[in-house]
Design a protein around this motif. Structure first.
Motif, PDB file in Angstrom:
ATOM      1  N   ASP A  41       0.894  -1.104  -0.187  1.00 27.40           N
ATOM      2  CA  ASP A  41       0.003   0.050   0.053  1.00 27.40           C
ATOM      3  C   ASP A  41       0.765   1.270   0.103  1.00 27.40           C
ATOM      4  OD1 ASP A  41      -2.496  -1.739  -0.087  1.00 27.40           O
ATOM      5  OD2 ASP A  41      -2.582  -1.298   2.090  1.00 27.40           O
ATOM      6  N   ALA A  42       1.841   1.184   0.892  1.00 25.26           N
ATOM      7  CA  ALA A  42       2.792   2.343   0.694  1.00 25.26           C
ATOM      8  C   ALA A  42       3.583   2.757  -0.624  1.00 25.26           C
ATOM      9  CB  ALA A  42       3.812   2.160   1.868  1.00 25.26           C
ATOM     10  N   LEU A  43       3.720   1.529  -1.192  1.00 28.94           N
ATOM     11  CA  LEU A  43       4.852   1.717  -2.417  1.00 28.94           C
ATOM     12  C   LEU A  43       3.608   1.927  -3.420  1.00 28.94           C
ATOM     13  CD1 LEU A  43       6.975  -1.455  -2.208  1.00 28.94           C
ATOM     14  CD2 LEU A  43       7.694   0.892  -1.945  1.00 28.94           C
ATOM     15  N   ALA A  44       2.102   1.651  -3.383  1.00 26.06           N
ATOM     16  CA  ALA A  44       1.271   2.051  -4.368  1.00 26.06           C
ATOM     17  C   ALA A  44       1.095   3.566  -4.303  1.00 26.06           C
ATOM     18  CB  ALA A  44       0.083   1.239  -4.140  1.00 26.06           C
ATOM     19  N   SER A  45       1.059   4.265  -2.943  1.00 23.87           N
ATOM     20  CA  SER A  45       1.059   5.645  -2.724  1.00 23.87           C
ATOM     21  C   SER A  45       2.203   6.342  -3.479  1.00 23.87           C
ATOM     22  CB  SER A  45       1.023   5.840  -0.968  1.00 23.87           C
ATOM     23  OG  SER A  45      -0.405   5.374  -0.872  1.00 23.87           O
ATOM     24  N   ALA A  46       3.526   5.720  -3.348  1.00 26.00           N
ATOM     25  CA  ALA A  46       4.601   6.347  -3.970  1.00 26.00           C
ATOM     26  C   ALA A  46       4.529   6.151  -5.417  1.00 26.00           C
ATOM     27  CB  ALA A  46       5.636   5.624  -3.423  1.00 26.00           C
ATOM     28  N   GLY A  47       3.604   5.588  -6.034  1.00 21.59           N
ATOM     29  CA  GLY A  47       3.677   5.304  -7.452  1.00 21.59           C
ATOM     30  C   GLY A  47       4.402   4.403  -8.313  1.00 21.59           C
ATOM     31  N   ALA A  48       5.082   3.300  -7.692  1.00 22.21           N
ATOM     32  CA  ALA A  48       5.726   2.312  -7.860  1.00 22.21           C
ATOM     33  C   ALA A  48       5.030   1.088  -8.348  1.00 22.21           C
ATOM     34  CB  ALA A  48       6.765   1.560  -6.825  1.00 22.21           C
ATOM     35  N   LEU A  49       3.645   0.849  -7.802  1.00 21.56           N
ATOM     36  CA  LEU A  49       2.998  -0.475  -8.269  1.00 21.56           C
ATOM     37  C   LEU A  49       1.411  -0.225  -8.103  1.00 21.56           C
ATOM     38  CD1 LEU A  49       1.890  -1.518  -5.482  1.00 21.56           C
ATOM     39  CD2 LEU A  49       4.323  -2.109  -5.201  1.00 21.56           C
ATOM     40  N   ARG A  50       0.694  -0.900  -8.616  1.00 29.51           N
ATOM     41  CA  ARG A  50      -0.740  -0.806  -8.438  1.00 29.51           C
ATOM     42  C   ARG A  50      -1.279  -2.321  -8.057  1.00 29.51           C
ATOM     43  NH1 ARG A  50      -4.527  -2.928 -12.238  1.00 29.51           N
ATOM     44  NH2 ARG A  50      -2.808  -3.284 -13.633  1.00 29.51           N
ATOM     45  N   ARG A  51      -2.274  -2.046  -6.734  1.00 25.11           N
ATOM     46  CA  ARG A  51      -2.390  -3.010  -6.068  1.00 25.11           C
ATOM     47  C   ARG A  51      -3.556  -3.802  -6.811  1.00 25.11           C
ATOM     48  NH1 ARG A  51      -2.208  -5.748  -2.715  1.00 25.11           N
ATOM     49  NH2 ARG A  51      -2.849  -5.260  -0.655  1.00 25.11           N
ATOM     50  N   VAL A  52      -3.557  -5.252  -6.837  1.00 27.03           N
ATOM     51  CA  VAL A  52      -4.562  -5.979  -7.372  1.00 27.03           C
ATOM     52  C   VAL A  52      -4.746  -7.222  -6.227  1.00 27.03           C
ATOM     53  CG1 VAL A  52      -3.799  -5.912  -9.925  1.00 27.03           C
ATOM     54  CG2 VAL A  52      -2.733  -7.582  -8.430  1.00 27.03           C
ATOM     55  N   HIS A  53      -5.812  -7.790  -6.510  1.00 26.53           N
ATOM     56  CA  HIS A  53      -6.282  -8.802  -5.552  1.00 26.53           C
ATOM     57  C   HIS A  53      -5.114  -9.831  -5.553  1.00 26.53           C
ATOM     58  CE1 HIS A  53      -9.040 -11.551  -3.593  1.00 26.53           C
ATOM     59  NE2 HIS A  53      -8.563 -12.514  -4.258  1.00 26.53           N
ATOM     60  N   GLY A  54      -4.722 -10.148  -4.292  1.00 28.29           N
ATOM     61  CA  GLY A  54      -3.740 -11.087  -3.929  1.00 28.29           C
ATOM     62  C   GLY A  54      -2.238 -10.470  -4.010  1.00 28.29           C
ATOM     63  N   GLY A  55      -2.230  -9.424  -4.596  1.00 23.25           N
ATOM     64  CA  GLY A  55      -0.628  -8.934  -4.941  1.00 23.25           C
ATOM     65  C   GLY A  55      -0.704  -7.482  -5.518  1.00 23.25           C
ATOM     66  N   ALA A  56       0.282  -7.231  -6.430  1.00 20.59           N
ATOM     67  CA  ALA A  56       0.660  -5.880  -6.871  1.00 20.59           C
ATOM     68  C   ALA A  56       1.031  -6.137  -8.282  1.00 20.59           C
ATOM     69  CB  ALA A  56       1.601  -5.126  -6.040  1.00 20.59           C
ATOM     70  N   VAL A  57       1.116  -5.189  -9.395  1.00 23.49           N
ATOM     71  CA  VAL A  57       1.388  -5.301 -10.381  1.00 23.49           C
ATOM     72  C   VAL A  57       2.469  -3.847 -10.485  1.00 23.49           C
ATOM     73  CG1 VAL A  57       1.288  -5.090 -12.928  1.00 23.49           C
ATOM     74  CG2 VAL A  57      -0.431  -6.290 -11.439  1.00 23.49           C
ATOM     75  N   SER A  58       3.374  -4.165 -11.259  1.00 20.43           N
ATOM     76  CA  SER A  58       4.658  -3.146 -11.111  1.00 20.43           C
ATOM     77  C   SER A  58       4.151  -2.114 -12.383  1.00 20.43           C
ATOM     78  CB  SER A  58       6.012  -3.556 -11.828  1.00 20.43           C
ATOM     79  OG  SER A  58       6.751  -2.754 -11.941  1.00 20.43           O
ATOM     80  N   LEU A  59       4.368  -0.697 -11.930  1.00 23.17           N
ATOM     81  CA  LEU A  59       4.401   0.538 -12.736  1.00 23.17           C
ATOM     82  C   LEU A  59       5.651   0.997 -12.920  1.00 23.17           C
ATOM     83  CD1 LEU A  59       1.440   2.403 -10.736  1.00 23.17           C
ATOM     84  CD2 LEU A  59       1.310   0.788 -12.835  1.00 23.17           C
ATOM     85  N   LEU A  60       6.852   0.337 -12.576  1.00 25.97           N
ATOM     86  CA  LEU A  60       8.100   0.759 -13.045  1.00 25.97           C
ATOM     87  C   LEU A  60       8.482   0.212 -14.547  1.00 25.97           C
ATOM     88  CD1 LEU A  60      10.090  -0.182  -9.671  1.00 25.97           C
ATOM     89  CD2 LEU A  60       9.042   2.160 -10.336  1.00 25.97           C
ATOM     90  N   LEU A  61       8.812   1.299 -15.277  1.00 28.35           N
ATOM     91  CA  LEU A  61       9.342   1.113 -16.861  1.00 28.35           C
ATOM     92  C   LEU A  61      11.033   0.650 -16.640  1.00 28.35           C
ATOM     93  CD1 LEU A  61       7.553   3.906 -18.701  1.00 28.35           C
ATOM     94  CD2 LEU A  61       6.667   1.373 -18.358  1.00 28.35           C
ATOM     95  N   ARG A  62      11.370  -0.030 -17.341  1.00 32.09           N
ATOM     96  CA  ARG A  62      12.757  -0.462 -17.525  1.00 32.09           C
ATOM     97  C   ARG A  62      13.536   1.022 -17.751  1.00 32.09           C
ATOM     98  NH1 ARG A  62      10.845  -4.068 -15.109  1.00 32.09           N
ATOM     99  NH2 ARG A  62      10.928  -6.311 -15.824  1.00 32.09           N
TER     100      ARG A  62
END
Length: 252
Positions: A41-62
């Motif tokens: 949740d903290a990393l989602a607030s910082a813009g690094a990921l998106r929360r999904v059911h059971g986990g998270a999906v990365s928002l970081l581009l290479r």
């Protein structure tokens, strides 16, 4: 393991995979699923990921720069040691440019209370130094980068060209003997060069992790600096090559 270390580990995993599962992370980090959810949740607030059911999906581009809030918790002890060492290299009465970024902010904090004239290249650093009665603060113009607070662009460069300072302390996004000093933003790279051209002495700061990264915009060669302050984990071969080229390297 504290929350900052866990979140750094999660960010590292996000660089390797597009999706992370709460249960897998709990096992890997040896902590509870409740704790992992709070970190996500903290990393989602910082813009690094998106929360999904059971986990998270990365928002970081290479190759993309991490958000400021995440970089601020990255290699924190090393940045604090670097900041204290840089502060020790400065004499009272000096005029100093302090670059933007999380390491620049750490250096600004280390300079609070010193009798210096400081030109900060970021709004967060200016805010920290504004509380110091003994510091003369010279804030340049420029455009503030969203999410970063760095001051860049033609107005910042013109302000810097009108000054002559004793020392410019420059941070970076990546550094190596072959690829040089790099930044993620070409406008920010130009502002760094303007700061360097206004100084009698230039100090480059970068923790060991910066040696493994090369960003888009070239600032200059590492050998254009008088001093490099890094940490003991910096790759020995690269450090030796930079020293051999005449740069004073301090591993702290």
């Amino acid at each position: 393991m504290d929350s900052a270390t866990r979140q750094q580990r999660i960010v590292q995993r996000l660089r390797e995979t597009e999706r992370l599962e709460v249960a897998d992370l709990a096992l890997e980090l040896d902590t509870s699923e409740v704790t992992v959810r709070r970190d996500l949740d903290a990393l989602a607030s910082a813009g690094a990921l998106r929360r999904v059911h059971g986990g998270a999906v990365s928002l970081l581009l290479r190759g993309e720069e991490l958000p400021f809030a995440l970089r601020e918790i990255e290699s924190t002890p090393a940045k604090e040691r670097i900041a204290q060492t840089v502060a020790g290299l400065l004499s009272d009465g000096e005029a100093v440019i302090v670059d933007s970024g999380t390491t620049g902010l750490a250096i600004a904090r280390a300079l609070v209370g010193r009798r210096l004239t400081v030109v900060p290249l970021s709004i967060p650093a200016a805010h920290v130094l504004s509380a110091s009665a003994s510091t003369t603060l010279k804030v340049p113009g420029g455009t503030s980068r969203f999410g970063e607070g760095s001051l860049v662009g033609p107005m910042a460069e013109a302000s810097l060209r009108s000054l002559r300072v004793d020392t410019a302390i420059i941070s970076c996004c990546g550094l190596s003997p072959t690829d040089g000093v790099t930044a993620y933003d070409d406008v920010e790279a130009a502002t760094k060069r303007a700061a360097m051209s206004s100084a009698r002495r230039t100090i480059l700061v970068g923790e060991a992790a910066k040696f493994s990264r090369t960003a888009l915009a070239v600032v200059c060669e590492v050998t254009d600096f008088d001093v490099l302050v890094t940490d003991p984990d910096a790759p020995a071969d690269a450090v030796a090559q930079i020293r051999q080229a005449g740069v004073d390297v301090l591993g702290v």
